[in-house]
Design a protein around this motif. Structure first.
Motif, PDB file in Angstrom:
ATOM      1  N   ALA A 361      40.487  44.136  43.416  1.00  0.00           N
ATOM      2  CA  ALA A 361      39.662  44.494  43.924  1.00  0.00           C
ATOM      3  C   ALA A 361      38.914  43.386  43.873  1.00  0.00           C
ATOM      4  O   ALA A 361      38.304  42.926  45.088  1.00  0.00           O
ATOM      5  CB  ALA A 361      38.568  45.468  43.502  1.00  0.00           C
ATOM      6  N   THR A 362      38.753  42.385  43.319  1.00  0.00           N
ATOM      7  CA  THR A 362      37.646  41.266  42.670  1.00  0.00           C
ATOM      8  C   THR A 362      38.655  39.794  43.058  1.00  0.00           C
ATOM      9  O   THR A 362      38.650  38.168  42.877  1.00  0.00           O
ATOM     10  CB  THR A 362      36.707  40.902  41.322  1.00  0.00           C
ATOM     11  OG1 THR A 362      37.786  41.611  40.864  1.00  0.00           O
ATOM     12  CG2 THR A 362      35.632  42.335  42.071  1.00  0.00           C
ATOM     13  N   LEU A 363      40.152  40.038  42.835  1.00  0.00           N
ATOM     14  CA  LEU A 363      40.423  38.725  43.174  1.00  0.00           C
ATOM     15  C   LEU A 363      40.411  37.670  43.728  1.00  0.00           C
ATOM     16  O   LEU A 363      40.887  36.355  43.692  1.00  0.00           O
ATOM     17  CB  LEU A 363      42.595  39.350  43.190  1.00  0.00           C
ATOM     18  CG  LEU A 363      43.689  38.283  42.672  1.00  0.00           C
ATOM     19  CD1 LEU A 363      42.671  38.098  40.763  1.00  0.00           C
ATOM     20  CD2 LEU A 363      44.897  39.550  42.639  1.00  0.00           C
ATOM     21  N   THR A 364      39.737  38.726  45.584  1.00  0.00           N
ATOM     22  CA  THR A 364      40.082  37.077  46.115  1.00  0.00           C
ATOM     23  C   THR A 364      38.744  36.283  46.058  1.00  0.00           C
ATOM     24  O   THR A 364      38.044  35.667  46.452  1.00  0.00           O
ATOM     25  CB  THR A 364      40.037  38.055  48.012  1.00  0.00           C
ATOM     26  OG1 THR A 364      39.023  39.145  47.292  1.00  0.00           O
ATOM     27  CG2 THR A 364      41.043  38.182  47.893  1.00  0.00           C
ATOM     28  N   ARG A 365      37.952  36.892  44.920  1.00  0.00           N
ATOM     29  CA  ARG A 365      36.592  36.405  45.007  1.00  0.00           C
ATOM     30  C   ARG A 365      36.121  35.762  43.439  1.00  0.00           C
ATOM     31  O   ARG A 365      35.027  35.825  42.896  1.00  0.00           O
ATOM     32  CB  ARG A 365      35.338  37.439  45.570  1.00  0.00           C
ATOM     33  CG  ARG A 365      35.604  38.316  46.116  1.00  0.00           C
ATOM     34  CD  ARG A 365      34.467  37.987  47.740  1.00  0.00           C
ATOM     35  NE  ARG A 365      33.044  37.650  46.707  1.00  0.00           N
ATOM     36  CZ  ARG A 365      32.111  37.544  46.696  1.00  0.00           C
ATOM     37  NH1 ARG A 365      31.546  36.587  47.835  1.00  0.00           N
ATOM     38  NH2 ARG A 365      30.606  36.991  45.970  1.00  0.00           N
ATOM     39  N   ALA A 382      30.606  45.822  38.661  1.00  0.00           N
ATOM     40  CA  ALA A 382      29.543  46.012  39.869  1.00  0.00           C
ATOM     41  C   ALA A 382      30.284  45.716  41.377  1.00  0.00           C
ATOM     42  O   ALA A 382      30.290  46.655  41.901  1.00  0.00           O
ATOM     43  CB  ALA A 382      28.723  44.387  39.316  1.00  0.00           C
ATOM     44  N   GLN A 383      30.773  44.195  41.412  1.00  0.00           N
ATOM     45  CA  GLN A 383      31.444  44.319  42.591  1.00  0.00           C
ATOM     46  C   GLN A 383      32.094  45.400  43.080  1.00  0.00           C
ATOM     47  O   GLN A 383      32.147  46.099  44.148  1.00  0.00           O
ATOM     48  CB  GLN A 383      32.002  43.254  42.370  1.00  0.00           C
ATOM     49  CG  GLN A 383      32.751  42.263  44.213  1.00  0.00           C
ATOM     50  CD  GLN A 383      32.301  41.633  44.967  1.00  0.00           C
ATOM     51  OE1 GLN A 383      31.909  40.775  44.653  1.00  0.00           O
ATOM     52  NE2 GLN A 383      32.845  41.258  45.866  1.00  0.00           N
ATOM     53  N   ALA A 384      33.433  45.380  42.027  1.00  0.00           N
ATOM     54  CA  ALA A 384      34.436  46.611  42.516  1.00  0.00           C
ATOM     55  C   ALA A 384      33.597  47.807  42.354  1.00  0.00           C
ATOM     56  O   ALA A 384      33.856  48.764  43.390  1.00  0.00           O
ATOM     57  CB  ALA A 384      35.469  46.284  40.702  1.00  0.00           C
ATOM     58  N   ALA A 385      32.692  48.489  41.891  1.00  0.00           N
ATOM     59  CA  ALA A 385      32.863  49.901  41.341  1.00  0.00           C
ATOM     60  C   ALA A 385      31.643  49.452  43.072  1.00  0.00           C
ATOM     61  O   ALA A 385      31.786  50.767  43.459  1.00  0.00           O
ATOM     62  CB  ALA A 385      31.672  49.667  41.014  1.00  0.00           C
ATOM     63  N   GLU A 386      30.448  48.955  43.873  1.00  0.00           N
ATOM     64  CA  GLU A 386      30.091  48.938  45.030  1.00  0.00           C
ATOM     65  C   GLU A 386      31.102  48.713  46.188  1.00  0.00           C
ATOM     66  O   GLU A 386      31.410  50.148  46.404  1.00  0.00           O
ATOM     67  CB  GLU A 386      29.893  47.548  45.250  1.00  0.00           C
ATOM     68  CG  GLU A 386      28.956  47.466  46.409  1.00  0.00           C
ATOM     69  CD  GLU A 386      28.573  46.413  47.076  1.00  0.00           C
ATOM     70  OE1 GLU A 386      28.388  45.059  46.205  1.00  0.00           O
ATOM     71  OE2 GLU A 386      28.793  45.378  48.250  1.00  0.00           O
ATOM     72  N   VAL A 393      37.455  55.085  46.830  1.00  0.00           N
ATOM     73  CA  VAL A 393      38.239  54.757  45.988  1.00  0.00           C
ATOM     74  C   VAL A 393      38.819  56.434  44.659  1.00  0.00           C
ATOM     75  O   VAL A 393      38.050  56.252  44.022  1.00  0.00           O
ATOM     76  CB  VAL A 393      38.651  53.489  45.218  1.00  0.00           C
ATOM     77  CG1 VAL A 393      40.065  53.221  44.462  1.00  0.00           C
ATOM     78  CG2 VAL A 393      39.086  52.785  46.485  1.00  0.00           C
ATOM     79  N   LYS A 394      39.494  56.775  44.716  1.00  0.00           N
ATOM     80  CA  LYS A 394      39.874  57.614  43.995  1.00  0.00           C
ATOM     81  C   LYS A 394      40.547  57.187  42.812  1.00  0.00           C
ATOM     82  O   LYS A 394      41.682  57.543  42.543  1.00  0.00           O
ATOM     83  CB  LYS A 394      40.490  59.388  44.464  1.00  0.00           C
ATOM     84  CG  LYS A 394      39.900  59.501  45.357  1.00  0.00           C
ATOM     85  CD  LYS A 394      40.164  61.253  45.886  1.00  0.00           C
ATOM     86  CE  LYS A 394      39.120  61.334  46.787  1.00  0.00           C
ATOM     87  NZ  LYS A 394      39.179  60.666  48.311  1.00  0.00           N
ATOM     88  N   ALA A 416      39.824  46.657  49.090  1.00  0.00           N
ATOM     89  CA  ALA A 416      38.372  46.012  49.346  1.00  0.00           C
ATOM     90  C   ALA A 416      38.749  44.907  48.838  1.00  0.00           C
ATOM     91  O   ALA A 416      36.951  44.353  48.658  1.00  0.00           O
ATOM     92  CB  ALA A 416      38.245  46.823  48.233  1.00  0.00           C
ATOM     93  N   LYS A 417      39.354  44.766  48.444  1.00  0.00           N
ATOM     94  CA  LYS A 417      39.637  43.018  48.091  1.00  0.00           C
ATOM     95  C   LYS A 417      39.457  42.152  49.113  1.00  0.00           C
ATOM     96  O   LYS A 417      38.771  40.961  48.862  1.00  0.00           O
ATOM     97  CB  LYS A 417      41.090  42.813  47.426  1.00  0.00           C
ATOM     98  CG  LYS A 417      42.012  41.675  47.552  1.00  0.00           C
ATOM     99  CD  LYS A 417      43.494  41.707  46.485  1.00  0.00           C
ATOM    100  CE  LYS A 417      43.721  40.306  47.580  1.00  0.00           C
ATOM    101  NZ  LYS A 417      44.932  40.604  46.946  1.00  0.00           N
ATOM    102  N   TRP A 418      39.787  42.856  50.596  1.00  0.00           N
ATOM    103  CA  TRP A 418      39.738  41.371  51.372  1.00  0.00           C
ATOM    104  C   TRP A 418      37.970  41.430  51.949  1.00  0.00           C
ATOM    105  O   TRP A 418      37.615  40.798  53.057  1.00  0.00           O
ATOM    106  CB  TRP A 418      40.561  41.760  52.328  1.00  0.00           C
ATOM    107  CG  TRP A 418      41.776  41.786  51.997  1.00  0.00           C
ATOM    108  CD1 TRP A 418      43.089  41.517  51.445  1.00  0.00           C
ATOM    109  CD2 TRP A 418      42.357  39.670  51.428  1.00  0.00           C
ATOM    110  NE1 TRP A 418      44.218  40.971  50.805  1.00  0.00           N
ATOM    111  CE2 TRP A 418      43.233  39.392  51.087  1.00  0.00           C
ATOM    112  CE3 TRP A 418      41.655  38.616  51.800  1.00  0.00           C
ATOM    113  CZ2 TRP A 418      44.032  38.292  50.584  1.00  0.00           C
ATOM    114  CZ3 TRP A 418      42.337  37.388  51.864  1.00  0.00           C
ATOM    115  CH2 TRP A 418      44.029  37.057  51.073  1.00  0.00           C
ATOM    116  N   LEU A 419      38.026  42.077  51.677  1.00  0.00           N
ATOM    117  CA  LEU A 419      36.256  43.397  52.462  1.00  0.00           C
ATOM    118  C   LEU A 419      35.421  42.426  52.048  1.00  0.00           C
ATOM    119  O   LEU A 419      34.333  41.978  52.546  1.00  0.00           O
ATOM    120  CB  LEU A 419      35.862  45.338  52.837  1.00  0.00           C
ATOM    121  CG  LEU A 419      37.419  45.450  53.848  1.00  0.00           C
ATOM    122  CD1 LEU A 419      36.879  46.941  53.517  1.00  0.00           C
ATOM    123  CD2 LEU A 419      36.908  45.356  55.151  1.00  0.00           C
TER     124      LEU A 419
END
Lengths: 512, 359
Positions: A361-365, A382-386, A393-394, A416-419
């Motif tokens: 989820a955080t690969l792009t950031r 933190a970012q992924a959780a948000e 996401v389940k 999520a990764k892109w948003l």
């Protein structure tokens, strides 16, 4: 109305009875039926994903059916592998040519069936001669000894046709063979198909081009959602009837697109061209708007969005984001300008399957989240959780590998990764492919909500209900060109399908 | 976008049936490029020999050349087998260990039963190699594990087996004195002045080359390496063919082990260590594409000869043997660059050929 065997010209050569085939949880075929008569040309039509290609692969011996039977001359047969299908006299021309690039054209045609001299040695002279005879019959000017590498797609397809022709097939299956051929080549192919048919072979022709279907075929079988719908004599049918049977379902209200007043133009594409793939593609997308690119598989939709994002380079044209031109072939620049692309194949291109949800989820950031070049796990988490919360996401734990999630939830992680890059333009390519119905509508709700927040969304989709339910405008792509720009009010299954198959009257000033 | 409907019967309309016949130039071009590729290695070889002879005229003395050919023989046999595996888009890294195991097995057989005819010894060593190849091939073809990983594993496993055998038999080294005279004679035997071992290698290369070019199954090996999915769709028994390639390669590595035993006559458990990468290098320098589908066994054999010659020529030129590795490395890079250049050139020429077809 569903059987026409009384007036059919010959006996049944090949039949499929209630064939079912699933890939994992996805049922590609459920109760598919087909009857091919000796000496007939038979069309198989259906939307993308109706199960035509799976059916072809069962006939070719690539897949075995889970349920149902395959009958050859009335006897049940098991086509265990492609060699068995070939031995049974079934020749298949695939949508995508399957050639050996390093081997000569003649060897490609006769692989495994080369003419032999005493001692089982290959008779190269006869090989070349028979290859030339085939090419003469097809009217192709190709050197039998040149390697297949570097052949144009059309020439590759002609080699495939020569291959199918070379073993006097009793059943010739052609899976959209004409998509890459020019008019003269199509006519040659049809002449060959007719001569095979007249000599008693059964020809199964799969195509989205209705003029060709009606030109060549005696009977037409329609499939929808992996199921048999109807089989009728072609002369008893009209194009409209066939199209209605292909789509034949209610547009469900599963797609809660919120009406949004579109804002300024965010994405501006002008004259985008990649030779041989797509040409002169121009369109605008406004903030808050969802624009769908619809069309048949292979029409060039994915290639267009890949070029817009800069994954592929292009020959001509410009892409502007909020008025600023993008350098071509530079995805980093596209990202910096605010474009995000959620690719078609999330397993191959969207996710690193072995890494955890949070890593993905955080690969792009990762650069923004790093401090002194080191990634902070806490910041990642933190970012992924948000985002996981926002997208619902389940997942068991955010540290679980992405491969353990369901398809729908994987897609949410890609989103999520892109948003998290906070894009202004979101391009999604087949956002709900292989996702169960429940999660599908969640993805749709999400896209709709994002558009309402002012995001410009470009959606490539092969699923008509999704296109019609979600899109403010439908851009129809056919053979690499934008052929129609249909506003939501005017878009329905028939209008989109007709335009995509080249039947629709091109509306004036299309796609501006 | 659509063709007009023709209601003509089965016969092809006249104007469509008359193809414009283009010359044979496509095939001639391709053929020429392959010849260029192999002539290139040959030219490099001749150049190397000329330079060395100028510096040291005794380089071309009879004994020197015979030694060179003897050393090249073993590498050439290995390269011929490796070519069969590489064209199928696989690789066999265990050949050095197979060579060692086979050499030790042959030596042991001759020590335990000194009366064994030479032919039986050769067959025994070859059979040991074939069994090793069968193990590799079964794991690769049946279990679908990448050959790089499988043969990396067996590289150590076969070598370990060799050591285990040697220590449990309490025969860590087999010396020339232990071997029967008949077998030792093989190492030095000549026919018309040419070492017999080299003639064996030449025979192997010709046989493998003939097989790959002339038989359906040989062509299918190229097909598998060129496009595995297409191979499956055209009904080629991919697993069986790949298995066969590994067995033949193993057998040839076994044969190379026998040749090694005959030539060096002193055998310990390190025989053939490190040969595997040298073999792959010979094939690549000889124009065998590492991703399969193209290259000839003749090219690989020339590559083996060239690499061996470099090894013996550099000391004669007064250069430190250290330079051998550097030279081999440079040669591999040069070969890859040459292949790429030729491929681009070929692609450009073939594209030009397409363009003339009016669309």
């Amino acid at each position: 109305m569903d059987h026409a065997s009384s007036s059919a010209p010959g006996r049944v050569v090949l039949a499929l009875e209630d064939v079912g085939k699933s890939f994992g949880a996805v049922a590609a075929l459920r109760g598919a039926r087909l009857e091919l008569h000796a000496g007939e040309a038979h069309a198989l039509v259906g939307e993308n994903g109706a199960g035509k290609s799976t059916l072809v692969k069962i006939l070719a011996g690539v897949h075995g059916p889970d349920t149902g039977r395959v009958l050859l001359d009335g006897q049940p047969v098991t086509l265990a592998d492609p060699a068995a299908a070939r031995a049974a006299g079934i020749a298949v021309i695939y949508q995508e040519p399957t050639l050996f690039p390093d081997l000569s054209v003649a060897e490609n045609i006769f692989m495994g069936r080369q003419p032999l001299l005493p001692g089982r040695r290959i008779d190269r002279r006869t090989l070349a001669r028979r290859c030339r005879e085939l090419f003469d019959r097809l009217g192709v000017a190709l050197d039998p000894d040149r390697p297949a590498r570097g052949l144009s797609i059309a020439d590759q397809q002609m080699v495939e046709i020569a291959k199918a022709l070379s073993f006097d097939a009793r059943v010739l299956v052609m899976d959209e063979p004409t998509a890459t051929l020019s008019g003269v080549e199509v006519e040659r192919l049809f002449a060959v198909a007719r001569s095979l048919r007249d000599s008693g072979a059964a020809v199964l022709f799969i195509s989205h081009r209705f003029d060709e279907v009606f030109d060549l075929c005696d009977r037409i079988t329609v499939m929808r959602d992996g199921q048999w719908v109807s089989t009728d004599l072609a002369r008893d049918l009209t194009v409209d009837q066939v199209v209605r049977r292909m789509v034949g379902r209610e547009v469900s209200s599963l797609f809660p697109k919120v009406d949004v007043e579109p804002g300024d133009v965010v994405l501006e594409v002008r004259g985008l061209t990649t030779r041989g793939v797509f040409s002169d593609v121009s369109f605008d997308v406004r903030a808050g708007e969802i624009v769908a690119l619809a069309g048949l598989v292979g029409a060039g939709r994915s290639e267009i969005v890949r070029a817009v994002f800069g994954v592929d380079t292009y020959d001509a044209g410009t892409v502007r984001v909020s008025g600023k031109a993008l350098r071509k072939g530079d995805p980093a620049a596209a990202m910096a300008a605010g474009i995000a692309l959620v690719p078609e194949d999330r397993r191959q291109q969207g996710l690193v399957m072995e890494l955890s949800v949070e890593r993905n989820a955080t690969l792009t950031r990762r650069w923004q989240l790093a401090r002194a070049g080191l990634l902070s796990s806490r910041a990642e988490r933190a970012q992924a959780a948000e985002w996981s919360t926002r997208l619902q996401v389940k997942a068991g734990k955010l540290s679980d590998p992405v491969s353990t999630l369901s398809g729908g939830n994987q897609q949410k992680v890609v989103l999520a990764k892109w948003l998290s890059t906070e894009p202004r333009v979101l391009i999604v390519d087949e956002p709900t492919r292989g996702i169960d119905v429940g999660t599908k509508s969640e993805v749709h709700r999400l896209l709709s909500q994002l558009a309402a927040e002012g995001l410009a969304v470009v959606m490539v989709s092969s699923e008509l209900p999704e296109v019609l339910g979600m899109a403010d405008r439908v851009l129809v792509v056919s053979e690499g060109r934008l052929v129609d720009d249909i506003p939501r009010a005017r878009a329905d299954e028939d209008s989109v399908m007709l335009a995509a198959t080249g039947q629709g009257a091109p509306s004036a000033g299309a796609a501006r | 976008m659509s063709a007009p409907a023709t209601k003509s019967p089965a016969a092809l309309p006249e104007e469509l049936a008359a193809p414009e016949r283009t010359g044979r130039r496509g095939s001639a071009l391709v053929h020429r490029l392959f010849v260029v590729r192999e002539l290139g290695i040959l030219a490099a070889l001749v150049l190397l020999v000329l330079v060395t002879v100028v510096a040291n005229p005794r380089f071309l003395s009879g004994q020197n050349v015979r030694d060179l050919l003897l050393s090249a023989a073993i590498l050439t046999v290995l390269a011929a087998g490796q070519t069969m595996v590489i064209v199928t888009r696989n690789v066999d890294l265990s050949v050095g260990s197979v060579l060692g195991l086979s050499a030790y097995a042959t030596g042991t057989l001759l020590v335990v039963a000194p009366g064994t005819p030479v032919v039986v010894a050769v067959l025994a060593g070859t059979a040991v190699g074939a069994v090793c190849g069968l193990v590799n091939g079964l794991v690769v073809a049946a279990a679908g594990v990448p050959s790089l990983v499988v043969t990396l594993g067996t590289l150590y496993a076969f070598r370990g087996l060799d050591s285990l055998w040697a220590s449990s038999a309490d025969r860590l080294q087999i010396n020339a004195a232990d071997l029967p005279a008949g077998f030792k004679a093989l190492g030095g035997a000549r026919l018309l002045g040419v070492p017999v071992l080299f003639l064996v290698a030449v025979a192997v290369v010709l046989l493998v080359g003939w097989y790959l070019r002339t038989f359906r199954s040989g062509r299918e090996l190229y097909g598998i390496g060129s496009a595995p999915e297409a191979a499956r769709l055209s009904g080629i028994p991919v697993g069986r063919r790949v298995l066969t390639a590994f067995v033949v390669n193993g057998a040839l590595a076994g044969l190379a082990g026998v040749l090694y035993a005959a030539r060096f006559q002193t055998l310990d458990t390190t025989a053939g260590t490190g040969q595997e990468l040298f073999v792959v290098a010979a094939a690549v320098v000889g124009g065998v594409a590492i991703f399969g589908g193209s290259g000839s066994v003749y090219g690989a054999a020339l590559g083996a000869l060239l690499l061996t010659t470099i090894g013996t020529a550099l000391p004669q030129l007064g250069l430190d043997p250290f330079w051998r590795d550097a030279a081999v490395g440079a040669l591999i890079l040069a070969a890859i660059a040459l292949d790429r250049a030729l491929q681009l050139r070929l692609a450009a020429r073939l594209r030009g050929r397409n363009a003339r077809r009016d669309r």
